[in-house]
Design a protein around this motif. Sequence first.
Motif, PDB file in Angstrom:
ATOM      1  N   UNK A  15      37.756  30.716  30.261  1.00 40.92           N
ATOM      2  CA  UNK A  15      38.062  29.395  30.099  1.00 40.92           C
ATOM      3  C   UNK A  15      39.434  29.019  29.102  1.00 40.92           C
ATOM      4  N   UNK A  16      40.455  28.003  29.626  1.00 42.43           N
ATOM      5  CA  UNK A  16      41.409  27.941  28.926  1.00 42.43           C
ATOM      6  C   UNK A  16      42.727  28.724  29.377  1.00 42.43           C
ATOM      7  N   UNK A  17      42.248  29.756  30.111  1.00 38.67           N
ATOM      8  CA  UNK A  17      43.579  30.742  30.670  1.00 38.67           C
ATOM      9  C   UNK A  17      44.015  30.420  32.102  1.00 38.67           C
ATOM     10  N   UNK A  18      45.028  30.627  32.264  1.00 39.36           N
ATOM     11  CA  UNK A  18      45.426  30.494  33.794  1.00 39.36           C
ATOM     12  C   UNK A  18      45.596  31.828  34.584  1.00 39.36           C
ATOM     13  N   UNK A  19      45.809  32.797  33.712  1.00 41.06           N
ATOM     14  CA  UNK A  19      45.838  34.151  34.319  1.00 41.06           C
ATOM     15  C   UNK A  19      44.671  34.936  34.305  1.00 41.06           C
ATOM     16  N   UNK A  20      44.069  35.442  35.549  1.00 36.56           N
ATOM     17  CA  UNK A  20      42.891  36.135  35.767  1.00 36.56           C
ATOM     18  C   UNK A  20      42.895  37.526  34.689  1.00 36.56           C
ATOM     19  N   UNK A  21      41.679  37.656  34.018  1.00 34.32           N
ATOM     20  CA  UNK A  21      41.604  38.610  33.330  1.00 34.32           C
ATOM     21  C   UNK A  21      41.306  40.087  34.329  1.00 34.32           C
ATOM     22  N   UNK A  22      40.667  39.910  35.458  1.00 32.14           N
ATOM     23  CA  UNK A  22      40.468  40.595  36.385  1.00 32.14           C
ATOM     24  C   UNK A  22      40.723  39.866  37.775  1.00 32.14           C
ATOM     25  N   UNK A  23      41.461  40.380  38.815  1.00 36.58           N
ATOM     26  CA  UNK A  23      41.686  39.530  39.947  1.00 36.58           C
ATOM     27  C   UNK A  23      41.574  40.495  41.198  1.00 36.58           C
ATOM     28  N   UNK A 212      47.314  44.805  34.501  1.00 40.58           N
ATOM     29  CA  UNK A 212      47.459  43.216  34.504  1.00 40.58           C
ATOM     30  C   UNK A 212      46.187  42.635  35.346  1.00 40.58           C
ATOM     31  N   UNK A 213      44.841  43.362  35.350  1.00 40.93           N
ATOM     32  CA  UNK A 213      43.954  42.794  35.956  1.00 40.93           C
ATOM     33  C   UNK A 213      43.939  43.198  37.380  1.00 40.93           C
ATOM     34  N   UNK A 214      44.940  43.972  37.787  1.00 39.87           N
ATOM     35  CA  UNK A 214      45.087  44.251  39.137  1.00 39.87           C
ATOM     36  C   UNK A 214      44.588  45.715  39.588  1.00 39.87           C
ATOM     37  N   UNK A 215      43.832  46.226  40.524  1.00 39.98           N
ATOM     38  CA  UNK A 215      43.851  47.385  41.014  1.00 39.98           C
ATOM     39  C   UNK A 215      44.874  47.938  41.455  1.00 39.98           C
ATOM     40  N   UNK A 216      45.556  49.020  41.013  1.00 43.88           N
ATOM     41  CA  UNK A 216      46.977  49.467  41.870  1.00 43.88           C
ATOM     42  C   UNK A 216      46.780  50.557  42.608  1.00 43.88           C
TER      43      UNK A 216
END
Length: 360
Positions: A15-23, A212-216
């Motif tokens: 909540x309050x964040x626009x960027x996913x912690x995990x995507x 940055x929350x994205x599996x590489x």
Amino acid sequence: MSSSVTYQQVSLVYPGSETPAVYELNLDIAVGEFLVLVGPSGCGKSTSLRMLAGLEPISEGRILIGDHDVTKVAAKDRDIAMVFQNYALYPHMSVAENMAFALKIQKVGKDDITRRVNEAAALLDLTDYLERKPKALSGGQRQRVAMGRAIVREPEVFLMDEPLSNLDAKLRVSTRTQIAALQKRLGTTTLYVTHDQVEAMTMGDRVAVLNAGVLQQVASPRELYESPANAFVGAFIGSPSMNIVQAPIVDGGVLFGDYTVAVDRSILSKAGSAKTVLLGIRPEDLHISDEGTQIKVSLVEELGADAYVYGDTPQIDGTAISVIAREPGSIGTRIGDVVRVKPRRHYIFDANNAGLRLSE
């Protein structure tokens, strides 16, 4: 009974964040597999583990343990056991009482509790310490008690969140070996989180790299090292890090300092209209030679049989880039020396498209 674990398009936005912690995390962990989540601080690895444990909500997607969708199942009703960075032992209880506590809460029979505790203690070399209090144990022994507390529950999945962070360097090495060997003996599906890529490479059947929350990339340790999917994975996996430099495209290849590294035209064509690519060279693939780019040595780290040579090489635009080469210690390179270094092997990454690897 061990089970598989599946993440299907799992995302979490606080909540309050626009960027996913995990995507949109998609990840399959096989029955009995030891999978390590690794990445820099804040990459979402602990969050991913905590979502599996039921300690974090899920914004989108679902998580399965075996064939059961546990996305909305309470943490206490998921058949998992966790080992934390903090041992979280009860100081007033003995080792045996700490290990048995969760089973007593579950109202497991007394004889069954005794059997499970004794079996786990034997596995962990804790039999002689069952009557001791945590304050009478070393850090490594306390961590083994925390492991024992998880083992006696006989869960479908083990979750370990940086369990070795509080140990000194020597103890970390021995304990990680014990954990990996123990997991193989138990055959329990394990998700292990660490920021230490050496731990990840030495312990996991497979390693999943997050940023940055994205599996590489998810692959075996050897495949990650030899075939990184992008420049981030290439730089993150390996110690010291891979040399990553912006290399102008020229006839016959790319420029590394004042030296042209031969690169097949078919590889460079994948970069489209770009004028530069990222050139990746691991320190062990960069060696002192009669030809290559010139560097001025700024530091030499002597490691006995080997030495790491640090130096700066000038670019055509007048700037300098730092590179690291690994050489036999017997070469005797000194600070201030001017030498030439040439790559034995290299990687080509796209400078624009998320650093994707272009070379085979």
